[in-house]
Design a protein around this motif. Structure first.
Motif, PDB file in Angstrom:
ATOM      1  N   ARG A  99       0.825  -1.206   0.000  1.00  0.00           N
ATOM      2  CA  ARG A  99       0.000   0.000   0.000  1.00  0.00           C
ATOM      3  C   ARG A  99       0.868   1.268   0.000  1.00  0.00           C
ATOM      4  O   ARG A  99       0.582   2.220  -0.740  1.00  0.00           O
ATOM      5  CB  ARG A  99      -0.920  -0.009   1.223  1.00  0.00           C
ATOM      6  N   ASN A 100       1.900   1.292   0.838  1.00  0.00           N
ATOM      7  CA  ASN A 100       2.740   2.493   0.914  1.00  0.00           C
ATOM      8  C   ASN A 100       3.453   2.771  -0.403  1.00  0.00           C
ATOM      9  O   ASN A 100       3.402   3.914  -0.912  1.00  0.00           O
ATOM     10  CB  ASN A 100       3.744   2.356   2.057  1.00  0.00           C
ATOM     11  N   PRO A 101       4.148   1.772  -1.010  1.00  0.00           N
ATOM     12  CA  PRO A 101       4.747   2.055  -2.321  1.00  0.00           C
ATOM     13  C   PRO A 101       3.706   2.447  -3.371  1.00  0.00           C
ATOM     14  O   PRO A 101       3.967   3.291  -4.231  1.00  0.00           O
ATOM     15  CB  PRO A 101       5.438   0.733  -2.693  1.00  0.00           C
ATOM     16  N   MET A 102       2.518   1.840  -3.274  1.00  0.00           N
ATOM     17  CA  MET A 102       1.485   2.172  -4.249  1.00  0.00           C
ATOM     18  C   MET A 102       1.019   3.616  -4.074  1.00  0.00           C
ATOM     19  O   MET A 102       0.797   4.350  -5.055  1.00  0.00           O
ATOM     20  CB  MET A 102       0.299   1.218  -4.080  1.00  0.00           C
ATOM     21  N   ALA A 103       0.862   4.031  -2.818  1.00  0.00           N
ATOM     22  CA  ALA A 103       0.454   5.416  -2.568  1.00  0.00           C
ATOM     23  C   ALA A 103       1.526   6.392  -3.035  1.00  0.00           C
ATOM     24  O   ALA A 103       1.232   7.446  -3.632  1.00  0.00           O
ATOM     25  CB  ALA A 103       0.159   5.609  -1.079  1.00  0.00           C
ATOM     26  N   ALA A 104       2.800   6.056  -2.753  1.00  0.00           N
ATOM     27  CA  ALA A 104       3.892   6.928  -3.194  1.00  0.00           C
ATOM     28  C   ALA A 104       3.947   7.002  -4.718  1.00  0.00           C
ATOM     29  O   ALA A 104       4.170   8.080  -5.308  1.00  0.00           O
ATOM     30  CB  ALA A 104       5.214   6.419  -2.631  1.00  0.00           C
ATOM     31  N   VAL A 111       3.016   9.852  -9.853  1.00  0.00           N
ATOM     32  CA  VAL A 111       2.373   9.860 -11.163  1.00  0.00           C
ATOM     33  C   VAL A 111       1.454  11.073 -11.294  1.00  0.00           C
ATOM     34  O   VAL A 111       1.415  11.749 -12.341  1.00  0.00           O
ATOM     35  CB  VAL A 111       1.593   8.550 -11.385  1.00  0.00           C
ATOM     36  N   ASP A 112       0.719  11.377 -10.203  1.00  0.00           N
ATOM     37  CA  ASP A 112      -0.164  12.544 -10.248  1.00  0.00           C
ATOM     38  C   ASP A 112       0.645  13.843 -10.398  1.00  0.00           C
ATOM     39  O   ASP A 112       0.201  14.799 -11.050  1.00  0.00           O
ATOM     40  CB  ASP A 112      -1.013  12.612  -8.983  1.00  0.00           C
ATOM     41  N   ALA A 113       1.849  13.864  -9.777  1.00  0.00           N
ATOM     42  CA  ALA A 113       2.690  15.066  -9.875  1.00  0.00           C
ATOM     43  C   ALA A 113       3.205  15.265 -11.290  1.00  0.00           C
ATOM     44  O   ALA A 113       3.536  16.401 -11.693  1.00  0.00           O
ATOM     45  CB  ALA A 113       3.856  14.964  -8.894  1.00  0.00           C
ATOM     46  N   LEU A 114       3.303  14.183 -12.064  1.00  0.00           N
ATOM     47  CA  LEU A 114       3.807  14.288 -13.431  1.00  0.00           C
ATOM     48  C   LEU A 114       2.756  14.837 -14.396  1.00  0.00           C
ATOM     49  O   LEU A 114       3.099  15.232 -15.521  1.00  0.00           O
ATOM     50  CB  LEU A 114       4.270  12.915 -13.935  1.00  0.00           C
ATOM     51  N   LEU A 126      -3.083   1.603 -11.930  1.00  0.00           N
ATOM     52  CA  LEU A 126      -2.898   1.828 -10.493  1.00  0.00           C
ATOM     53  C   LEU A 126      -4.212   1.610  -9.741  1.00  0.00           C
ATOM     54  O   LEU A 126      -4.218   1.007  -8.654  1.00  0.00           O
ATOM     55  CB  LEU A 126      -2.376   3.251 -10.252  1.00  0.00           C
ATOM     56  N   ASP A 127      -5.306   2.088 -10.306  1.00  0.00           N
ATOM     57  CA  ASP A 127      -6.611   1.847  -9.674  1.00  0.00           C
ATOM     58  C   ASP A 127      -6.894   0.353  -9.565  1.00  0.00           C
ATOM     59  O   ASP A 127      -7.398  -0.134  -8.543  1.00  0.00           O
ATOM     60  CB  ASP A 127      -7.712   2.527 -10.494  1.00  0.00           C
ATOM     61  N   ARG A 128      -6.581  -0.347 -10.621  1.00  0.00           N
ATOM     62  CA  ARG A 128      -6.842  -1.795 -10.615  1.00  0.00           C
ATOM     63  C   ARG A 128      -5.964  -2.505  -9.595  1.00  0.00           C
ATOM     64  O   ARG A 128      -6.418  -3.425  -8.906  1.00  0.00           O
ATOM     65  CB  ARG A 128      -6.591  -2.354 -12.014  1.00  0.00           C
ATOM     66  N   LEU A 129      -4.694  -2.087  -9.483  1.00  0.00           N
ATOM     67  CA  LEU A 129      -3.814  -2.709  -8.492  1.00  0.00           C
ATOM     68  C   LEU A 129      -4.311  -2.442  -7.065  1.00  0.00           C
ATOM     69  O   LEU A 129      -4.293  -3.335  -6.208  1.00  0.00           O
ATOM     70  CB  LEU A 129      -2.386  -2.175  -8.662  1.00  0.00           C
ATOM     71  N   GLU A 130      -4.763  -1.217  -6.811  1.00  0.00           N
ATOM     72  CA  GLU A 130      -5.286  -0.912  -5.476  1.00  0.00           C
ATOM     73  C   GLU A 130      -6.543  -1.724  -5.182  1.00  0.00           C
ATOM     74  O   GLU A 130      -6.731  -2.232  -4.073  1.00  0.00           O
ATOM     75  CB  GLU A 130      -5.587   0.582  -5.377  1.00  0.00           C
ATOM     76  N   THR A 131      -7.385  -1.845  -6.199  1.00  0.00           N
ATOM     77  CA  THR A 131      -8.586  -2.656  -6.020  1.00  0.00           C
ATOM     78  C   THR A 131      -8.235  -4.116  -5.768  1.00  0.00           C
ATOM     79  O   THR A 131      -8.838  -4.792  -4.927  1.00  0.00           O
ATOM     80  CB  THR A 131      -9.491  -2.544  -7.255  1.00  0.00           C
ATOM     81  N   LEU A 132      -7.235  -4.617  -6.506  1.00  0.00           N
ATOM     82  CA  LEU A 132      -6.816  -6.000  -6.339  1.00  0.00           C
ATOM     83  C   LEU A 132      -6.286  -6.243  -4.928  1.00  0.00           C
ATOM     84  O   LEU A 132      -6.587  -7.267  -4.299  1.00  0.00           O
ATOM     85  CB  LEU A 132      -5.748  -6.345  -7.388  1.00  0.00           C
TER      86      LEU A 132
END
Length: 489
Positions: free
Chosen positions: A250-255, A260-263, A282-288
């Motif tokens: 979760r932490n690496p995914m949030a980072a 990505v949003d900053a880019l 990324l949404d799919r990975l978080e959902t998974l």
């Protein structure tokens, strides 16, 4: 098993005891009957000898006096006659002219001895007739008939039979106690082993089975304990790996999402498509990750409820259905579908928490809205089971979600609850979802003794039924919060 083994042993005990008791009872009755016959035969021999002396001397007073004293003492009548059937003495009301007595006298005068046949029984009553000729050799000097009562002998047989039956009953009870102890010694380890196997099958750490009973069972218990420790450790490691991996990512995914949003503000117009694809994945990975945690939790909970009664929880299925309808109706409207609600008017208490039932309803509604497509008609129905082909019966509540979308084929229906399986009927939706939603719902229902049924709707579409057992009256209310649409996939 214990009951069947005990029944077999008790049947063997009964047959064995009966094999000894029945011959002993018959022998007891026969022996006492023989004693009666021998005693009365001896009395007849004495009176026959007296009659023979009286015939020789012509004086019958001795035999008459002895016969009267015998009847007074024992209460058994006698009839004594000479060779011409003239009555010498008759006592106790028995007469030589009586048909039965006359028949016996005729036989005795023909030098025939008459003794009764057949053994006495406790219920025997009345009397037995004895007849014997007087004289020596082939010379007959008279006849003696004796009527003997069987009451005393029958009473003694009753006492002997009671003693034999009491002894047989004591032996049977002792054998039954020994059989119960023996079967308990053998079966108790099997019961503990069966309970431990159930816990192990449910994915829970089983209790250590005590090594008891016969040597073979002790060795089996030792081997099972060793296997259980190995399997439990492997399952726990697997469960911990899934949970820890999901949590740690979760932490690496949030980072990663922040970067990505900053880019986004620094991307050229040509990179927008790539950026959209990255954020979608990324949404799919978080959902998974969320679904993996939800599935691991559902499996663990289902395992716990398999070996525990899980009683004391309940919620109103009608209220949960109405609540989920209010939350999902705007979502369906935004997706271009129409969601309707049909539910029973009175409350329908079910044996699960409202959080579990809400999560199941979220999964079914999410799938229906996602795969039915724009313009689809979706219905949410909550009612008590009414039997039929599904075998629901009247002791269940059924939460049904029906849509008129493309539905699933026969082969696809069999795979719908398989983990990570997704229908490929709509190319635009192939990347949506994780394929874990129905598997999670199935585990949640299985833990409460329910089931998930998928069938084709008529004329087209899909019908999914969540069958939940009704709550026992007087149970405690369910607890748990209500999530938002999209919480369970």
């Amino acid at each position: 098993m214990r009951t069947r083994v005990q029944a077999a042993l008790l049947l063997f005990v009964v047959i064995t005891v009966a094999a000894f008791a029945v011959p002993l009872l018959l022998f007891t009755a026969s022996d006492r009957t023989q004693q009666l016959v021998l005693a009365r035969s001896a009395d007849l021999d004495r009176f026959a000898a007296l009659m023979d002396q009286a015939a020789a001397t012509g004086d019958t007073s001795a035999v008459a006096a002895e016969a009267r004293r015998y009847t007074e003492l024992y209460g058994e009548p006698l009839v004594v006659t000479d060779t011409r059937r003239r009555t010498v003495v008759q006592t106790g009301g028995m007469r030589a002219a009586d048909p039965a007595v006359a028949e016996l006298l005729d036989a005795a005068l023909r030098n025939q001895t008459e003794h009764p046949s057949g053994a006495l029984r406790p219920w025997s009553r009345g009397y037995r007739m004895f007849a014997e000729p007087a004289g020596t050799g082939t010379r007959v000097s008279g006849a003696v008939v004796l009527r003997a009562s069987v009451g005393t002998a029958a009473d003694e047989i009753t006492r002997r039979w009671a003693a034999v039956l009491a002894g047989a009953a004591l032996v049977a009870v002792a054998c039954a106690v020994l059989a119960r102890a023996a079967t308990g010694w053998v079966v108790s380890p099997l019961r503990r082993l069966d309970r431990a196997v159930g816990q192990l099958a449910a994915g829970l750490p089983p209790e250590q089975t005590r090594a008891g009973g016969p040597p073979e069972l002790r060795q089996l218990a030792i081997g099972f304990n060793r296997m259980a420790r190995t399997v439990t450790a492997a399952l726990e490691q697997q469960r911990r790996l899934v949970a820890d991996t999901s949590h740690q990512m979760r932490n690496p995914m949030a980072a990663l999402r922040l970067r990505v949003d900053a880019l986004q503000t620094h991307l050229a117009l040509s990179g927008e498509r790539t950026y959209t694809g990255v954020t979608t994945e990324l949404d799919r990975l978080e959902t998974l990750l969320d679904d993996l945690l939800a599935l691991a939790t559902a499996e663990h909970r289902a395992g716990e409820l398999t070996v525990t009664d899980g009683s004391g929880v309940r919620c109103d299925a009608v209220a949960v259905a109405a609540d989920r309808y209010r939350l999902w109706e705007p979502v369906a409207e935004r997706a271009g579908a129409r969601l309707t609600l049909t539910s029973a008017a009175p409350p329908v208490p079910v044996a699960c928490t409202d959080r579990e039932l809400a999560q199941i309803a979220d999964i079914l509604l999410d799938n229906a809205i996602k795969y039915a497509g724009e313009g689809a008609e979706i219905s949410l129905d909550c009612a008590t089971g009414a039997g039929g082909e599904s075998g629901s019966g009247s002791g269940v509540a059924v939460l049904t979600v029906t849509d008129d979308g493309p539905g699933l084929g026969t082969d696809e229906l069999a795979l719908a609850t398989t983990r990570f399986w997704r229908s490929g009927r709509r190319p635009e939706n192939r990347t949506a979802g994780t394929g874990l939603g129905l598997a999670i719902a199935e585990q949640l229902l299985a833990g409460r003794g329910g089931r998930l049924e998928l069938t084709a709707a008529s004329p087209r579409g899909l019908r999914v039924r969540a069958v939940v057992p009704r709550a026992v009256p007087g149970g405690a209310g369910g607890t748990g919060g209500r999530g938002e649409p999209g919480d369970a996939r």
